[in-house]
Design a protein around this motif. Structure first.
Motif, PDB file in Angstrom:
ATOM      1  N   ARG A  78       8.201  13.164  43.671  1.00 53.60           N
ATOM      2  CA  ARG A  78       7.540  11.860  43.825  1.00 53.60           C
ATOM      3  C   ARG A  78       8.198  10.824  42.910  1.00 53.60           C
ATOM      4  NH1 ARG A  78       4.817  14.969  40.636  1.00 53.60           N
ATOM      5  NH2 ARG A  78       4.046  14.246  38.643  1.00 53.60           N
ATOM      6  N   PRO A  79       8.149   9.558  43.310  1.00 56.37           N
ATOM      7  CA  PRO A  79       8.694   8.499  42.451  1.00 56.37           C
ATOM      8  C   PRO A  79       7.796   8.282  41.241  1.00 56.37           C
ATOM      9  CG  PRO A  79       7.786   7.563  44.476  1.00 56.37           C
ATOM     10  CD  PRO A  79       7.662   9.040  44.579  1.00 56.37           C
ATOM     11  N   ALA A  80       8.408   7.871  40.138  1.00 58.44           N
ATOM     12  CA  ALA A  80       7.648   7.607  38.915  1.00 58.44           C
ATOM     13  C   ALA A  80       8.312   6.462  38.158  1.00 58.44           C
ATOM     14  CB  ALA A  80       7.599   8.866  38.047  1.00 58.44           C
ATOM     15  N   GLY A  81       7.622   5.963  37.161  1.00 56.80           N
ATOM     16  CA  GLY A  81       8.166   4.883  36.344  1.00 56.80           C
ATOM     17  C   GLY A  81       7.648   3.530  36.784  1.00 56.80           C
ATOM     18  N   VAL A  82       8.412   2.504  36.455  1.00 59.91           N
ATOM     19  CA  VAL A  82       8.020   1.117  36.710  1.00 59.91           C
ATOM     20  C   VAL A  82       8.664   0.643  38.013  1.00 59.91           C
ATOM     21  CG1 VAL A  82       8.060  -1.225  35.775  1.00 59.91           C
ATOM     22  CG2 VAL A  82       7.947   0.720  34.218  1.00 59.91           C
ATOM     23  N   PRO A  83       7.869   0.215  38.997  1.00 63.04           N
ATOM     24  CA  PRO A  83       8.461  -0.275  40.241  1.00 63.04           C
ATOM     25  C   PRO A  83       9.113  -1.643  40.057  1.00 63.04           C
ATOM     26  CG  PRO A  83       6.088  -0.552  40.317  1.00 63.04           C
ATOM     27  CD  PRO A  83       6.397   0.178  39.031  1.00 63.04           C
ATOM     28  N   GLY A  84      10.100  -1.903  40.862  1.00 67.72           N
ATOM     29  CA  GLY A  84      10.759  -3.207  40.825  1.00 67.72           C
ATOM     30  C   GLY A  84       9.958  -4.246  41.589  1.00 67.72           C
ATOM     31  N   ASN A  85      10.236  -5.499  41.319  1.00 70.65           N
ATOM     32  CA  ASN A  85       9.609  -6.592  42.053  1.00 70.65           C
ATOM     33  C   ASN A  85      10.493  -7.839  41.921  1.00 70.65           C
ATOM     34  OD1 ASN A  85       8.974  -7.921  39.573  1.00 70.65           O
ATOM     35  ND2 ASN A  85       7.059  -6.761  39.425  1.00 70.65           N
ATOM     36  N   TYR A  86      10.080  -8.898  42.550  1.00 68.43           N
ATOM     37  CA  TYR A  86      10.849 -10.141  42.560  1.00 68.43           C
ATOM     38  C   TYR A  86      11.105 -10.656  41.145  1.00 68.43           C
ATOM     39  CZ  TYR A  86      11.839 -15.095  43.134  1.00 68.43           C
ATOM     40  OH  TYR A  86      12.393 -16.334  43.044  1.00 68.43           O
ATOM     41  N   PHE A  87      10.088 -10.613  40.298  1.00 74.91           N
ATOM     42  CA  PHE A  87      10.218 -11.172  38.953  1.00 74.91           C
ATOM     43  C   PHE A  87      11.167 -10.358  38.080  1.00 74.91           C
ATOM     44  CE2 PHE A  87       6.117 -12.636  40.582  1.00 74.91           C
ATOM     45  CZ  PHE A  87       6.351 -14.000  40.537  1.00 74.91           C
ATOM     46  N   ARG A  88      11.143  -9.052  38.234  1.00 74.10           N
ATOM     47  CA  ARG A  88      12.060  -8.203  37.464  1.00 74.10           C
ATOM     48  C   ARG A  88      13.502  -8.444  37.908  1.00 74.10           C
ATOM     49  NH1 ARG A  88      10.181  -3.898  34.741  1.00 74.10           N
ATOM     50  NH2 ARG A  88      11.774  -2.489  35.540  1.00 74.10           N
ATOM     51  N   LEU A  89      13.730  -8.570  39.208  1.00 74.55           N
ATOM     52  CA  LEU A  89      15.075  -8.849  39.713  1.00 74.55           C
ATOM     53  C   LEU A  89      15.543 -10.225  39.237  1.00 74.55           C
ATOM     54  CD1 LEU A  89      17.540  -8.167  41.424  1.00 74.55           C
ATOM     55  CD2 LEU A  89      16.309  -9.080  43.410  1.00 74.55           C
ATOM     56  N   THR A  90      14.655 -11.211  39.260  1.00 73.02           N
ATOM     57  CA  THR A  90      15.006 -12.549  38.786  1.00 73.02           C
ATOM     58  C   THR A  90      15.386 -12.510  37.312  1.00 73.02           C
ATOM     59  OG1 THR A  90      13.531 -13.563  40.404  1.00 73.02           O
ATOM     60  CG2 THR A  90      14.179 -14.920  38.528  1.00 73.02           C
ATOM     61  N   ARG A  91      14.625 -11.771  36.510  1.00 77.63           N
ATOM     62  CA  ARG A  91      14.940 -11.638  35.081  1.00 77.63           C
ATOM     63  C   ARG A  91      16.322 -11.008  34.894  1.00 77.63           C
ATOM     64  NH1 ARG A  91      11.682  -7.282  32.147  1.00 77.63           N
ATOM     65  NH2 ARG A  91      13.244  -6.063  33.222  1.00 77.63           N
ATOM     66  N   ASP A  92      16.633  -9.981  35.692  1.00 75.93           N
ATOM     67  CA  ASP A  92      17.950  -9.343  35.593  1.00 75.93           C
ATOM     68  C   ASP A  92      19.070 -10.313  35.948  1.00 75.93           C
ATOM     69  OD1 ASP A  92      16.794  -7.007  34.799  1.00 75.93           O
ATOM     70  OD2 ASP A  92      17.334  -5.857  36.599  1.00 75.93           O
ATOM     71  N   ILE A  93      18.877 -11.093  36.995  1.00 74.65           N
ATOM     72  CA  ILE A  93      19.903 -12.048  37.419  1.00 74.65           C
ATOM     73  C   ILE A  93      20.118 -13.104  36.338  1.00 74.65           C
ATOM     74  CG2 ILE A  93      20.436 -13.886  39.080  1.00 74.65           C
ATOM     75  CD1 ILE A  93      19.047 -12.069  41.201  1.00 74.65           C
ATOM     76  N   LEU A  94      19.024 -13.603  35.759  1.00 74.36           N
ATOM     77  CA  LEU A  94      19.151 -14.587  34.678  1.00 74.36           C
ATOM     78  C   LEU A  94      19.834 -13.967  33.459  1.00 74.36           C
ATOM     79  CD1 LEU A  94      15.717 -16.413  34.965  1.00 74.36           C
ATOM     80  CD2 LEU A  94      17.974 -17.261  35.656  1.00 74.36           C
ATOM     81  N   SER A  95      19.552 -12.723  33.181  1.00 71.90           N
ATOM     82  CA  SER A  95      20.189 -12.021  32.065  1.00 71.90           C
ATOM     83  C   SER A  95      21.695 -11.899  32.289  1.00 71.90           C
ATOM     84  CB  SER A  95      19.558 -10.638  31.911  1.00 71.90           C
ATOM     85  OG  SER A  95      20.264  -9.855  30.993  1.00 71.90           O
ATOM     86  N   ILE A  96      22.089 -11.578  33.516  1.00 64.64           N
ATOM     87  CA  ILE A  96      23.516 -11.478  33.855  1.00 64.64           C
ATOM     88  C   ILE A  96      24.185 -12.838  33.699  1.00 64.64           C
ATOM     89  CG2 ILE A  96      25.151 -11.064  35.734  1.00 64.64           C
ATOM     90  CD1 ILE A  96      23.073  -8.946  36.751  1.00 64.64           C
TER      91      ILE A  96
END
Length: 83
Positions: free
Chosen positions: A47-65
């Motif tokens: 089964r999957p575990a951990g923190v799911p991704g979402n729009y805000f997490r992806l946006t934060r990653d893009i801004l970080s890059i």
């Protein structure tokens, strides 16, 4: 979708920046070896575990890059603003 096609559900980080690496994974209870782990995947027992991704997490990653790009080379600032 996985259930519809009779596939195992799995989790993975699909990280785009170092800050989100390893925040999602696939668990297979009791698996002690690679073979046992994959056997549980094939049986649909993982089964999957951990923190799911979402729009805000992806946006934060893009801004970080973009921020890292500008820190490394200030001349890239106009391109970084497009992100």
């Amino acid at each position: 979708m996985a259930s519809h096609y009779r596939k195992s559900q799995i989790g993975g980080s699909d990280a785009h920046a170092l800050g989100t690496v390893g925040e999602a994974w696939t668990e297979a209870d009791g698996a002690r070896t690679r073979e046992e782990y994959f056997a549980q995947l094939r049986a649909g027992a993982a089964r999957p575990a951990g923190v799911p991704g979402n729009y805000f997490r992806l946006t934060r990653d893009i801004l970080s890059i973009g921020a890292a790009m500008v820190r490394d080379n200030p001349w890239t600032a106009p391109v970084g603003l497009l992100g």
